[in-house]
Scaffold this motif. Structure first.
Motif, short mmCIF file in Angstrom:
data_model
loop_
_atom_site.label_atom_id
_atom_site.label_comp_id
_atom_site.label_asym_id
_atom_site.label_seq_id
_atom_site.Cartn_x
_atom_site.Cartn_y
_atom_site.Cartn_z
N ILE A 1 1.02 -1.52 0.27
CA ILE A 1 0.02 -0.07 -0.14
C ILE A 1 1.14 1.28 -0.16
O ILE A 1 0.48 2.53 -1.02
CB ILE A 1 -1.21 -0.36 1.49
CG1 ILE A 1 -2.16 -1.15 1.43
CG2 ILE A 1 -2.01 1.53 1.32
CD1 ILE A 1 -2.85 -1.35 1.83
N GLU A 2 1.68 1.83 0.86
CA GLU A 2 2.51 1.83 1.11
C GLU A 2 3.62 2.75 -0.53
O GLU A 2 3.51 3.92 -1.18
CB GLU A 2 4.52 2.15 1.92
CG GLU A 2 3.49 2.28 3.03
CD GLU A 2 3.99 1.68 4.08
OE1 GLU A 2 5.22 1.24 4.33
OE2 GLU A 2 4.07 1.18 5.26
N SER A 3 3.73 1.43 -1.35
CA SER A 3 4.05 1.47 -2.63
C SER A 3 3.43 2.01 -3.30
O SER A 3 3.81 2.98 -4.31
CB SER A 3 5.25 0.23 -2.76
OG SER A 3 5.54 0.40 -4.24
N LEU A 4 1.95 1.76 -3.69
CA LEU A 4 1.03 2.32 -4.50
C LEU A 4 0.89 3.64 -4.49
O LEU A 4 1.05 4.15 -5.21
CB LEU A 4 0.03 1.36 -3.97
CG LEU A 4 -1.31 1.69 -4.73
CD1 LEU A 4 -1.50 1.40 -6.51
CD2 LEU A 4 -2.64 1.18 -4.33
N ALA A 5 1.42 4.13 -2.81
CA ALA A 5 0.19 5.28 -3.28
C ALA A 5 1.79 6.24 -3.42
O ALA A 5 1.85 7.49 -3.62
CB ALA A 5 0.28 5.30 -1.31
N GLU A 6 3.99 6.43 -2.40
CA GLU A 6 4.12 6.68 -2.87
C GLU A 6 4.92 7.17 -4.75
O GLU A 6 5.11 7.64 -5.39
CB GLU A 6 5.38 6.49 -2.20
CG GLU A 6 7.04 7.24 -2.74
CD GLU A 6 7.82 6.85 -2.31
OE1 GLU A 6 9.47 7.38 -2.58
OE2 GLU A 6 7.54 5.67 -0.61
N SER A 7 4.03 5.60 -5.28
CA SER A 7 4.21 5.44 -6.15
C SER A 7 3.56 6.09 -7.27
O SER A 7 3.65 6.58 -9.35
CB SER A 7 5.02 3.95 -7.13
OG SER A 7 5.98 3.32 -6.75
N PHE A 8 2.32 6.63 -6.89
CA PHE A 8 1.01 6.86 -7.94
C PHE A 8 2.08 8.70 -7.97
O PHE A 8 1.33 9.40 -9.66
CB PHE A 8 0.16 7.01 -6.36
CG PHE A 8 -0.76 8.48 -7.18
CD1 PHE A 8 -2.05 8.02 -8.24
CD2 PHE A 8 -1.46 9.18 -7.04
CE1 PHE A 8 -2.66 8.78 -9.09
CE2 PHE A 8 -2.85 9.92 -7.05
CZ PHE A 8 -2.67 9.63 -8.12
N CYS A 9 2.89 9.14 -6.91
CA CYS A 9 3.40 10.13 -7.35
C CYS A 9 4.10 10.18 -8.62
O CYS A 9 4.39 10.74 -9.45
CB CYS A 9 3.80 10.59 -6.32
SG CYS A 9 4.35 12.01 -6.17
N ASP A 10 5.71 9.25 -7.84
CA ASP A 10 6.59 9.43 -8.79
C ASP A 10 6.59 8.67 -10.30
O ASP A 10 7.14 8.79 -11.10
CB ASP A 10 7.67 8.28 -8.01
CG ASP A 10 8.26 9.32 -6.61
OD1 ASP A 10 8.44 9.76 -6.51
OD2 ASP A 10 8.73 8.09 -6.23
N GLY A 11 5.31 7.16 -10.21
CA GLY A 11 5.04 7.09 -12.16
C GLY A 11 3.76 7.56 -11.86
O GLY A 11 3.70 6.79 -13.67
N VAL A 12 3.08 8.76 -11.96
CA VAL A 12 1.87 8.15 -12.57
C VAL A 12 1.71 10.65 -12.66
O VAL A 12 1.57 10.95 -13.76
CB VAL A 12 0.60 7.95 -12.15
CG1 VAL A 12 -0.39 8.79 -12.72
CG2 VAL A 12 1.00 6.84 -12.23
N VAL A 13 1.87 10.61 -11.70
CA VAL A 13 1.12 12.44 -10.95
C VAL A 13 1.98 13.30 -11.58
O VAL A 13 2.25 14.38 -12.27
CB VAL A 13 0.85 12.69 -9.49
CG1 VAL A 13 0.55 14.21 -9.62
CG2 VAL A 13 -0.51 12.22 -9.64
N ALA A 14 3.87 13.70 -10.82
CA ALA A 14 4.82 13.72 -11.26
C ALA A 14 4.94 13.45 -13.15
O ALA A 14 5.28 14.47 -13.35
CB ALA A 14 6.10 13.55 -10.32
N PRO A 15 5.16 12.17 -13.83
CA PRO A 15 5.41 12.29 -14.43
C PRO A 15 3.80 13.54 -15.83
O PRO A 15 4.73 14.35 -16.67
CB PRO A 15 5.33 11.11 -16.06
CG PRO A 15 5.90 10.26 -14.00
CD PRO A 15 5.40 11.00 -13.08
#
Length: 316
Positions: A149-163
């Motif tokens: 769950i933590e990886s999903l939340a953090e990677s939502f930023c790094d892998g989706v929102v920020a790009p």
């Protein structure tokens, strides 16, 4: 142009991810950044150089990465628009597509949930080890679930929102410069003695690049989850990272769970603060159903991004 490019890139990633056949044939574009980083690190990150010199050489490594990534993005975007005119944006969207990780992130986290739901704890540990850096061999079901769950939340930023943010703001040069910086942070932006000097620039620049996207990610998760604002405001700053705490605190609040807490890396336990205040006594610790709930929130948050990109394209 940026808005239809962003929407089309999101659609391509959601539909196909990064296909295994393509990966086997040509790899992934971030592989180029990794090779540059590894080459610079092998040549320049030597104890004999001293702390200050290694920091300067780390800055130089980052500058090289930015020149290569932004330069290639700028050249490719210019050539496509010049060659194809009004249809050039489609080619730009195709080249932006690999910078996103909506589908890949969902698939990796869902694999963890499936193993947890099946009662296959060793398989769940192996699956979650694919997406986290912590030690996983001794994790129980709750630890595996929290890690996913933590990886999903953090990677939502790094892998989706920020790009998406940098694609909308600066086009192809922006999105690939961001991916280069994020790759550098993941490879060398660590606090261990080996990386502290050489990876300093990568870590600090990644913090800067994610500052706005992380806060947007937290807000999108709260909107998608129908709550979590109180925990977001209270606990976002409990994380060691200035950015990762925002989406993690939002997810903890939306799920009513405690996340983070003590974590082991390379056999060393780190006494990290808990984020969220889920009552374990009342509802039990995290489990497979919580990963499923987090994935549902994630999908709704991605849909909100689609609406933002689509709305911006329509208004333009």
């Amino acid at each position: 142009m940026a808005e239809p490019v962003a929407l089309t890139a999101l659609a391509l990633d959601a539909a196909f991810g990064w296909p295994e056949a393509l990966y086997r044939r040509i790899g992934h574009p971030v592989g180029l950044f990794a090779r540059i980083i590894d080459g610079c690190e092998a040549r320049w990150n030597r104890a004999a150089h001293g702390f200050a010199k290694r920091r300067v050489l780390g800055v130089l490594t980052l500058i090289i990465l930015l020149i290569v990534s932004a330069g290639l993005g700028w050249a490719a975007q210019g050539l496509l628009l010049a060659a194809l005119g009004g249809w050039g944006w489609i080619g730009v969207a195709v080249l932006a597509w690999p910078a996103l990780a909506q589908r890949s992130l969902f698939d990796h986290v869902r694999a963890v949930a499936e193993r947890v739901d099946a009662g296959d704890l060793p398989g769940a540990r192996d699956a979650v080890a694919m997406i986290v850096g912590r030690d996983t061999a001794a994790l129980d079901e709750a630890g595996v679930s929290r890690a996913a769950i933590e990886s999903l939340a953090e990677s939502f930023c790094d892998g989706v929102v920020a790009p998406q943010f940098w694609l909308l703001l600066l086009g192809l040069p922006g999105v690939w410069a961001y991916k280069a910086v994020n790759t550098a942070d993941s490879l060398i932006g660590h606090r261990e003695e080996r990386w502290r000097a050489f990876g300093w620039a990568a870590a600090r620049f990644d913090d800067l690049a994610n500052w706005i996207p992380a806060r947007l990610s937290g807000g999108l998760i709260c909107l998608a989850g129908g709550g979590g604002w109180r925990i977001l405001c209270r606990d976002a700053h409990k994380h060691a990272s200035p950015n990762a705490g925002w989406p993690e605190a939002a997810m903890a609040g939306a799920l009513g769970l405690r996340l983070a807490g003590p974590i082991a890396y390379d056999g060393v336990m780190h006494d990290k603060s808990w984020i969220g205040d889920g009552a374990i006594e009342a509802r039990g610790d995290a489990g497979g159903e919580d990963i499923d709930h987090a994935l549902a929130i994630y999908l709704r948050a991605c849909l909100l991004l689609w609406l933002v990109a689509g709305g911006a394209a329509w208004l333009r």
